[in-house]
Scaffold this motif. Structure first.
Motif, PDB file in Angstrom:
ATOM      1  N   SER A  64       0.830  -1.216   0.000  1.00  0.00           N
ATOM      2  CA  SER A  64       0.000   0.000   0.000  1.00  0.00           C
ATOM      3  C   SER A  64       0.862   1.262   0.000  1.00  0.00           C
ATOM      4  N   ARG A  65       1.917   1.265   0.820  1.00  0.00           N
ATOM      5  CA  ARG A  65       2.817   2.434   0.844  1.00  0.00           C
ATOM      6  C   ARG A  65       3.446   2.670  -0.518  1.00  0.00           C
ATOM      7  N   ALA A  66       3.907   1.603  -1.160  1.00  0.00           N
ATOM      8  CA  ALA A  66       4.548   1.735  -2.469  1.00  0.00           C
ATOM      9  C   ALA A  66       3.554   2.234  -3.516  1.00  0.00           C
ATOM     10  N   LEU A  67       2.350   1.721  -3.496  1.00  0.00           N
ATOM     11  CA  LEU A  67       1.347   2.167  -4.465  1.00  0.00           C
ATOM     12  C   LEU A  67       0.953   3.620  -4.239  1.00  0.00           C
ATOM     13  N   ARG A  68       0.823   4.018  -2.965  1.00  0.00           N
ATOM     14  CA  ARG A  68       0.493   5.428  -2.679  1.00  0.00           C
ATOM     15  C   ARG A  68       1.612   6.353  -3.142  1.00  0.00           C
ATOM     16  N   ALA A  69       2.854   5.950  -2.909  1.00  0.00           N
ATOM     17  CA  ALA A  69       3.991   6.757  -3.351  1.00  0.00           C
ATOM     18  C   ALA A  69       4.009   6.859  -4.872  1.00  0.00           C
ATOM     19  N   TYR A  70       3.718   5.765  -5.532  1.00  0.00           N
ATOM     20  CA  TYR A  70       3.666   5.772  -6.991  1.00  0.00           C
ATOM     21  C   TYR A  70       2.566   6.711  -7.495  1.00  0.00           C
ATOM     22  N   LEU A  71       1.386   6.623  -6.907  1.00  0.00           N
ATOM     23  CA  LEU A  71       0.279   7.488  -7.336  1.00  0.00           C
ATOM     24  C   LEU A  71       0.580   8.958  -7.066  1.00  0.00           C
ATOM     25  N   LYS A  72       1.219   9.227  -5.948  1.00  0.00           N
ATOM     26  CA  LYS A  72       1.576  10.611  -5.619  1.00  0.00           C
ATOM     27  C   LYS A  72       2.592  11.157  -6.625  1.00  0.00           C
ATOM     28  N   SER A  73       3.587  10.371  -6.973  1.00  0.00           N
ATOM     29  CA  SER A  73       4.597  10.825  -7.934  1.00  0.00           C
ATOM     30  C   SER A  73       4.004  10.948  -9.331  1.00  0.00           C
ATOM     31  N   ARG A  74       3.070  10.098  -9.653  1.00  0.00           N
ATOM     32  CA  ARG A  74       2.414  10.151 -10.961  1.00  0.00           C
ATOM     33  C   ARG A  74       1.578  11.416 -11.104  1.00  0.00           C
ATOM     34  N   SER A  75       0.888  11.807 -10.041  1.00  0.00           N
ATOM     35  CA  SER A  75       0.070  13.014 -10.130  1.00  0.00           C
ATOM     36  C   SER A  75       0.933  14.264 -10.192  1.00  0.00           C
ATOM     37  N   LYS A  76       2.126  14.247  -9.571  1.00  0.00           N
ATOM     38  CA  LYS A  76       3.043  15.395  -9.646  1.00  0.00           C
ATOM     39  C   LYS A  76       3.588  15.555 -11.060  1.00  0.00           C
ATOM     40  N   ARG A  77       3.836  14.451 -11.755  1.00  0.00           N
ATOM     41  CA  ARG A  77       4.358  14.519 -13.107  1.00  0.00           C
ATOM     42  C   ARG A  77       3.340  15.130 -14.065  1.00  0.00           C
ATOM     43  N   ARG A  78       2.079  14.858 -13.856  1.00  0.00           N
ATOM     44  CA  ARG A  78       1.042  15.398 -14.746  1.00  0.00           C
ATOM     45  C   ARG A  78       0.916  16.902 -14.618  1.00  0.00           C
ATOM     46  N   THR A  79       0.999  17.420 -13.387  1.00  0.00           N
ATOM     47  CA  THR A  79       0.797  18.856 -13.183  1.00  0.00           C
ATOM     48  C   THR A  79       2.061  19.656 -13.464  1.00  0.00           C
ATOM     49  N   ALA A  80       3.215  19.049 -13.413  1.00  0.00           N
ATOM     50  CA  ALA A  80       4.473  19.777 -13.602  1.00  0.00           C
ATOM     51  C   ALA A  80       4.750  20.020 -15.051  1.00  0.00           C
TER      52      ALA A  80
END
Length: 80
Positions: A64-80
Motif C-alpha cells: 500500500s505504501r509503495a502504491l500510494r507513493a507511486y500514485l503521488k509521484s504520478r500526479s506530480k508529473r502530470r501537473t508539472a
C-alpha cells in the motif's frame, strides 16, 4: 447415454441423511451464524503478486505504501 427421468432426480433431492451418518467433525451445533458477514459485506480486494514482487513486499502495508507513493509521484508529473 440415457437421461435421468424426473422421478429419479426428485428422489435424489429428497433423500435425507440420518444423523447417524454425519461424522462428529462436521458438527456445527456450536457455530455462530453470520459471524463474518459484516467483514464480508465490507469487501476485500485480493491481488496476487508475482513471486519476485512478493519477495520485495513482505506484507500488505508495504504494498500500500509503495502504491500510494507511486500514485503521488504520478500526479506530480502530470501537473508539472
Amino acid at each position: 447415454m440415457k437421461k435421468a427421468s424426473k422421478t429419479s432426480r426428485a428422489k435424489k433431492a429428497s433423500r435425507r441423511i440420518d444423523h447417524d451418518e454425519i461424522l462428529p467433525e462436521y458438527d456445527f451445533s456450536g457455530g455462530v451464524r453470520g459471524k463474518y458477514a459484516k467483514r464480508y459485506a465490507e469487501g476485500t480486494n485480493l491481488v496476487l503478486l508475482e513471486p519476485d514482487l512478493a519477495a520485495e513486499f513482505p506484507d500488505s502495508k508495504s504494498v500500500s505504501r509503495a502504491l500510494r507513493a507511486y500514485l503521488k509521484s504520478r500526479s506530480k508529473r502530470r501537473t508539472a
